[in-house]
Design a protein around this motif. Structure first.
Motif, PDB file in Angstrom:
ATOM      1  N   TRP B 377      41.103 190.910  35.070  1.00 54.08           N
ATOM      2  CA  TRP B 377      41.144 189.441  34.946  1.00 54.08           C
ATOM      3  C   TRP B 377      42.290 189.031  34.016  1.00 54.08           C
ATOM      4  CZ3 TRP B 377      35.298 188.170  33.629  1.00 54.08           C
ATOM      5  CH2 TRP B 377      34.545 188.214  34.811  1.00 54.08           C
ATOM      6  N   ILE B 378      42.360 189.704  32.865  1.00 55.19           N
ATOM      7  CA  ILE B 378      43.371 189.326  31.867  1.00 55.19           C
ATOM      8  C   ILE B 378      44.776 189.575  32.393  1.00 55.19           C
ATOM      9  CG2 ILE B 378      44.297 189.930  29.587  1.00 55.19           C
ATOM     10  CD1 ILE B 378      41.393 190.279  28.648  1.00 55.19           C
ATOM     11  N   LYS B 379      44.934 190.654  33.134  1.00 59.50           N
ATOM     12  CA  LYS B 379      46.247 190.932  33.726  1.00 59.50           C
ATOM     13  C   LYS B 379      46.665 189.827  34.686  1.00 59.50           C
ATOM     14  CE  LYS B 379      46.736 195.950  33.601  1.00 59.50           C
ATOM     15  NZ  LYS B 379      47.961 196.015  32.822  1.00 59.50           N
ATOM     16  N   ASN B 380      45.678 189.273  35.381  1.00 57.84           N
ATOM     17  CA  ASN B 380      45.996 188.245  36.369  1.00 57.84           C
ATOM     18  C   ASN B 380      46.050 186.852  35.784  1.00 57.84           C
ATOM     19  OD1 ASN B 380      46.210 189.432  39.263  1.00 57.84           O
ATOM     20  ND2 ASN B 380      44.576 190.574  38.258  1.00 57.84           N
ATOM     21  N   GLU B 381      45.320 186.652  34.718  1.00 58.60           N
ATOM     22  CA  GLU B 381      45.467 185.388  34.006  1.00 58.60           C
ATOM     23  C   GLU B 381      45.450 185.689  32.508  1.00 58.60           C
ATOM     24  OE1 GLU B 381      42.829 182.139  34.953  1.00 58.60           O
ATOM     25  OE2 GLU B 381      43.901 180.818  33.574  1.00 58.60           O
ATOM     26  N   PRO B 382      46.628 185.845  31.922  1.00 56.77           N
ATOM     27  CA  PRO B 382      46.726 186.251  30.517  1.00 56.77           C
ATOM     28  C   PRO B 382      46.107 185.221  29.582  1.00 56.77           C
ATOM     29  CG  PRO B 382      48.835 186.505  31.632  1.00 56.77           C
ATOM     30  CD  PRO B 382      47.949 185.737  32.564  1.00 56.77           C
ATOM     31  N   VAL B 383      45.701 185.706  28.402  1.00 59.41           N
ATOM     32  CA  VAL B 383      45.065 184.840  27.407  1.00 59.41           C
ATOM     33  C   VAL B 383      45.796 184.968  26.072  1.00 59.41           C
ATOM     34  CG1 VAL B 383      42.779 184.883  28.454  1.00 59.41           C
ATOM     35  CG2 VAL B 383      43.422 186.676  26.834  1.00 59.41           C
ATOM     36  N   ASP B 384      45.490 184.046  25.156  1.00 61.65           N
ATOM     37  CA  ASP B 384      46.094 184.076  23.822  1.00 61.65           C
ATOM     38  C   ASP B 384      45.273 184.922  22.853  1.00 61.65           C
ATOM     39  OD1 ASP B 384      48.231 182.065  24.309  1.00 61.65           O
ATOM     40  OD2 ASP B 384      46.492 180.790  24.726  1.00 61.65           O
ATOM     41  N   LEU B 385      44.006 185.129  23.200  1.00 59.43           N
ATOM     42  CA  LEU B 385      43.111 185.795  22.255  1.00 59.43           C
ATOM     43  C   LEU B 385      41.963 186.466  23.007  1.00 59.43           C
ATOM     44  CD1 LEU B 385      42.424 185.920  19.097  1.00 59.43           C
ATOM     45  CD2 LEU B 385      40.802 184.092  19.588  1.00 59.43           C
ATOM     46  N   ILE B 386      41.556 187.638  22.498  1.00 54.99           N
ATOM     47  CA  ILE B 386      40.348 188.287  23.010  1.00 54.99           C
ATOM     48  C   ILE B 386      39.322 188.300  21.883  1.00 54.99           C
ATOM     49  CG2 ILE B 386      39.349 190.435  23.932  1.00 54.99           C
ATOM     50  CD1 ILE B 386      42.188 191.170  24.895  1.00 54.99           C
ATOM     51  N   ILE B 387      38.081 187.960  22.193  1.00 51.41           N
ATOM     52  CA  ILE B 387      36.996 188.104  21.222  1.00 51.41           C
ATOM     53  C   ILE B 387      35.994 189.086  21.805  1.00 51.41           C
ATOM     54  CG2 ILE B 387      35.190 186.948  19.878  1.00 51.41           C
ATOM     55  CD1 ILE B 387      36.665 184.344  20.151  1.00 51.41           C
TER      56      ILE B 387
END
Lengths: 449, 455
Positions: B377-387
């Motif tokens: 998911w993150i690879k396809n829609e990157p994020v600024d932060l992971i919790i």
């Protein structure tokens, strides 16, 4: 001979597993099953098998069972890799209730298919867990079919937790490795001055240090079992002309099998401490009976010893009067630690293992001073009691022992998965002394009431 | 280097997991049992289970975790574990002398069909000692299910409705949270001046102080007397439905104590709801002390909101914590685009999706997922932060995204188990952690001309 008088609150059966050197002639009983209801520090068959095989870096390590067994072993070994990091992922068939009822073979086959396709692995280890042993999945058949289908090695590891203790797991891992390295129809071409190094898992890069020493001696390491090993390298194991074994508890069985099958002789070595390291390198050189190797070995020992001896001796003064307790997994490590502590002037006053063998306990008993407590499969209550009674300032152990030591105000060194510095070889002796110093002489202990 | 996850979404049909976001029931049961005063958790199964759970909990809490095991052998698994369990009960009380022995099962003993209540009926339990049990098959649910089952076991075995009228006291089931959180929840209730029983309560057990002595049973934990008295309380407040509702329902049935299920009190809204529920039943006013804390938190949120607005965040972990965290980051103006738990349960997806919808958002939401999927998911829609917990570090490194460590297990950082994320104070701490992570990243990446003193 009087057995150790245990407190009323402790149990009779345990008396046979604890001796004090010099006080009695009785033999310590080891390799018994743990007593139900004890807070044992031991683990299971799967644990033993997994820790031995896990450092095979480019394999898919697939755990067939409910999720727990895969979760708890996800990248905890601290074995370093110079290549693939595939082994640091966690793969599980995550068995559910319906799988337990109807069997998990289909799910396993499908999981192997998808993992092989995704990671293009040439080698898959499939670990059996408790439940697989009970529901009767035919691991052998599923693995065989998958191997044929994909043209790769898919090796079952018979490691159901309840079929024995951790040592049984070492054996299951060795059986898996044997299947892997058997040449089949291939011709084995022996390589001169080329050895296998058994029983080093490359924690903190320790196997690399030893490989480097051997290279300087003119001896090549064919493959290490199993630290930083790969599929192709393991396959070539039969080509070596000598096996050296460090962790005997896990690897003696494999070595004796390799002698039987491939006619590879073996010697036991230890690279923990200056004395053992020098002695082991000399014995390897002796095997080759080659003047050039002997010369280079002596040169290596001379230069490395000179480099570290003063540093290590410098610590002796700081450690005067300090006492250590040791509780580790296997006997080999326990034996080495007694010597290693002696080199830095620390007396071992309590020593035990989870899975030490009878002969190893005999050696331990020869090495330690009178009055030292020797115990097998100890529980925390016993560890606490003897550490306190014997006035230990430092404990060497694994993850579960660390907070126990700290609560007693006793310093601690991890000699297991969580170690962060290499403790092998000449450089390891310095690291060991430094690590002992950093914990034993830390100012934090002043604040303990 | 550690990135083995392809971007292209792969359809997975085997049902197996890659890099799990959950673990098995028994460890949750063991953790819950540690929340009973002078209790020794007992693992009825192979030795390895107990060793793994103890190691894992030790790594997270950095405190001694004691538990005994039935030490199964091949014989026991063929003939049943009755003999092992009876021996274990005898030995546990003879050697360690706890007040309570809390038995949980494992996949092995569930599969061979060991009947624990029947074994207990035949076992010799010393006078005045208590043995409770919970069935915790590892092939159902997750560690959260195990926590829930053991907590319900406490009610089944111990809760009693002894008084005609209910007492002016509240039961609080805190869920699978750190002792630091349990302490904070207790502080809030104490500040309200309300009598309470928290169960299980691991504070004082897995965060025990250094005294130079090893205490097998430290001072903390809910006492048996208190557990019995839970049947006389006026209300049970459940903080987090996944880990705690079952126990409250059992208590309602058994002792007619009404139950109210709330979110884990993370953030203003959830903490408000917790305090208002207490106020509505027991007192007339919220003390100024807590009003002040709330005001401080809101003040901080206002001071910092510009840092958070529109920032994309991916959250994973245990369902109760993740649901509450999602609500909290939404309140900061962040955008939770990926929300995942490893624990199965459709209410998780429903609840999170509803919160997103309310904020006009849509995201990837999944229960019973794994970190392979989360990474995809993150690879396809990157994020600024992971919790999330420690296992998020591989993804954080592969994608170069900051990770704020919250949840269980955290194996690579210390002190976290002492510090709360619940209540207004806990929310302040979370704001600080999230803000620091984002700003440190900004500093690290800033070109010289953009590197700022005042942020």
């Amino acid at each position: 001979m009087a057995a150790i008088p245990l407190n009323d609150v402790e149990i009779k059966e345990r008396e046979k597993s604890i001796v004090i050197k010099g006080k009695q002639k009785k033999q310590l009983i080891c390799d018994t099953e743990s007593i139900a209801g004890c807070v044992s520090q031991r683990a299971c068959v799967y644990c033993g098998a997994r820790v031995v095989l896990n450092p095979v870096t480019d394999a898919v390590h697939l755990v067939h069972g409910p999720i727990g067994c895969a979760s708890y072993t996800w990248d905890i070994r601290g074995s370093l890799s110079s290549g693939s990091e595939l082994y640091r992922n966690s793969f599980s068939t995550d068995l559910k209730e319906e799988d337990v009822i109807f069997g998990g073979e289909k799910k396993l086959a499908s999981a192997i298919d998808q993992l092989v396709e995704k990671y293009r692995a040439e080698l898959v280890f499939v670990y059996s867990t408790c439940i697989v042993g009970v529901i009767g999945d035919d691991l052998e058949a599923v693995c065989k079919a998958a191997a044929q289908k994909h043209g790769i090695e898919v090796i079952p590891v018979q490691s159901s937790g309840f079929i024995g203790n951790k040592a049984a797991g070492y054996r299951a891992a060795c059986d898996a490795l044997l299947r892997l390295i058997k040449p089949g129809g291939r011709q084995v071409k022996k390589r001169e001055k080329c050895i296998n190094y058994l029983g080093d898992f490359n924690l903190a890069g320790e196997a690399w240090i030893i490989r480097n020493y051997l290279r300087q001696m003119g001896v090549e390491v064919n493959v290490t079992f199993t630290g930083d090993s790969r599929y192709t390298a393991l396959k070539k194991a039969p080509e070596a002309c000598l096996n050296i074994i460090q962790c005997a508890g896990s690897m003696n069985y494999l070595a004796s099998k390799m002698k039987e099958l491939f006619d590879i002789p073996y010697i036991n070595v230890s690279f923990l401490g200056l004395e053992d390291t020098a002695d082991s390198l000399r014995r390897i050189a002796e095997f080759f009976n080659d003047s050039e190797i002997t010369r280079r070995t002596e040169e290596l020992i001379r230069s490395e010893s000179a480099r570290v001896k003063l540093i290590v001796e410098g610590y002796r003064e700081k450690f005067r009067g300090k006492k250590a307790a040791v509780y580790v997994g296997g006997g080999f490590k326990a034996i080495s630690l007694i010597k290693q502590f002696r080199e830095i002037g620390i007396e071992v006053v309590m020593i035990g293992t989870q899975t030490g063998r009878k002969d190893e306990y005999e050696t331990i008993n020869e090495l330690v001073n009178d009055g030292t407590v020797v115990l097998d499969d100890a529980n925390p209550t016993e560890l606490e009691r003897f550490m306190t009674e014997k006035g230990a300032h430092l404990l060497v152990g694994g993850v579960k022992e660390r907070p126990l030591a700290y609560k007693l105000g006793v310093a601690f060194i991890d000699h297991n998965h969580d170690r962060k510095h290499p403790l092998s070889g000449f450089v390891g002796a310095v690291n060991f002394a430094e690590e002992v110093y950093s914990t034993l002489c830390s100012p934090v202990w002043k604040y303990v009431r | 280097m550690l990135d083995f996850t392809p971007k292209e979404i792969i359809e997975r049909t085997s049902g197996g997991l890659i890099n799990p976001a959950k673990t098995c029931q028994p460890i949750g049961a063991m953790y819950a049992a540690l929340g009973i005063h002078k209790c020794l958790p007992h693992s009825h199964g192979s030795q390895g289970c107990c060793a793994y759970h103890r190691s894992h909990l030790t790594r997270h809490f950095r405190d001694p975790i004691l538990a005994s095991t039935s030490s199964f052998t091949e014989g026991a698994s063929v003939f049943g574990g009755g003999a092992n369990l009876k021996t274990a009960i005898k030995n546990v009380f003879a050697i360690y002398n706890p007040d309570v022995m809390a038995i949980h099962t494992t996949c092995l003993t569930e599969t061979i069909g060991d009947d624990i209540p029947a074994f207990l009926g035949q076992a010799e339990i010393p006078e005045g000692k208590i043995v409770i049990h919970a069935n915790t098959p590892s092939y159902v649910g997750s560690h959260i299910t195990g926590f829930s089952n053991m907590t319900r076991g406490m009610v089944n075995y111990l809760s009693e409705a002894a008084t005609e009228t209910k007492k002016e006291q509240v039961n609080i089931i805190p869920g699978f949270v750190n002792p630091g959180d349990m302490r904070e929840i207790k502080r809030l209730v104490r500040a309200m001046g309300i009598n309470f029983i928290m169960f299980p309560d691991t504070s004082g057990v897995v965060d025990s102080p250094m005294t130079g002595k090893f205490e097998m049973f430290p001072q903390g934990g809910t006492t048996v007397k208190e557990l019995k008295d839970t049947g006389n309380s006026k209300l049970t407040i459940v903080l987090g439905s996944f880990a705690s509702t079952d126990a409250a329902i059992a208590l309602e049935r058994k002792c007619k104590v009404p139950a109210k299920t709330l979110k884990t009190p993370i953030g203003v809204k959830a903490t408000d709801e917790f305090l208002m529920t207490l106020r509505n039943t027991f007192v007339t006013e919220i003390p100024y002390e807590l009003e002040e804390e709330r005001g401080q938190l809101v003040d901080i949120m206002v001071d910092t909101h510009h840092q958070f607005h529109g920032k994309k965040v991916a959250i994973f972990g245990d369902p109760d914590i993740v649901i509450a965290l999602t609500e909290f980051v939404l309140s900061l103006g962040m955008v939770p685009v990926h929300v995942l738990t490893g624990t199965p349960g459709s209410t998780f997806e429903k609840e999170v999706k509803a919160m997103l919808l309310e904020s006009g958002l849509k995201g990837n939401v999944k229960a019973a997922g794994d970190l392979f999927q989360f990474h995809q998911w993150i690879k396809n829609e990157p994020v600024d932060l992971i919790i999330g917990n420690t296992y998020g570090k591989y993804i954080a490194r592969a994608e170069d995204i900051p990770l704020v460590r919250v949840g269980f297990p955290i194996l690579d950082r210390s002190v976290h188990s002492y510090m709360p994320i619940v209540g207004y104070k806990g929310a302040m701490r979370l704001v600080e952690m999230i803000s620091n992570a984002l700003l440190e990243r900004q500093d690290r990446d800033a070109a010289d001309e953009d590197f700022e003193l005042v942020m």
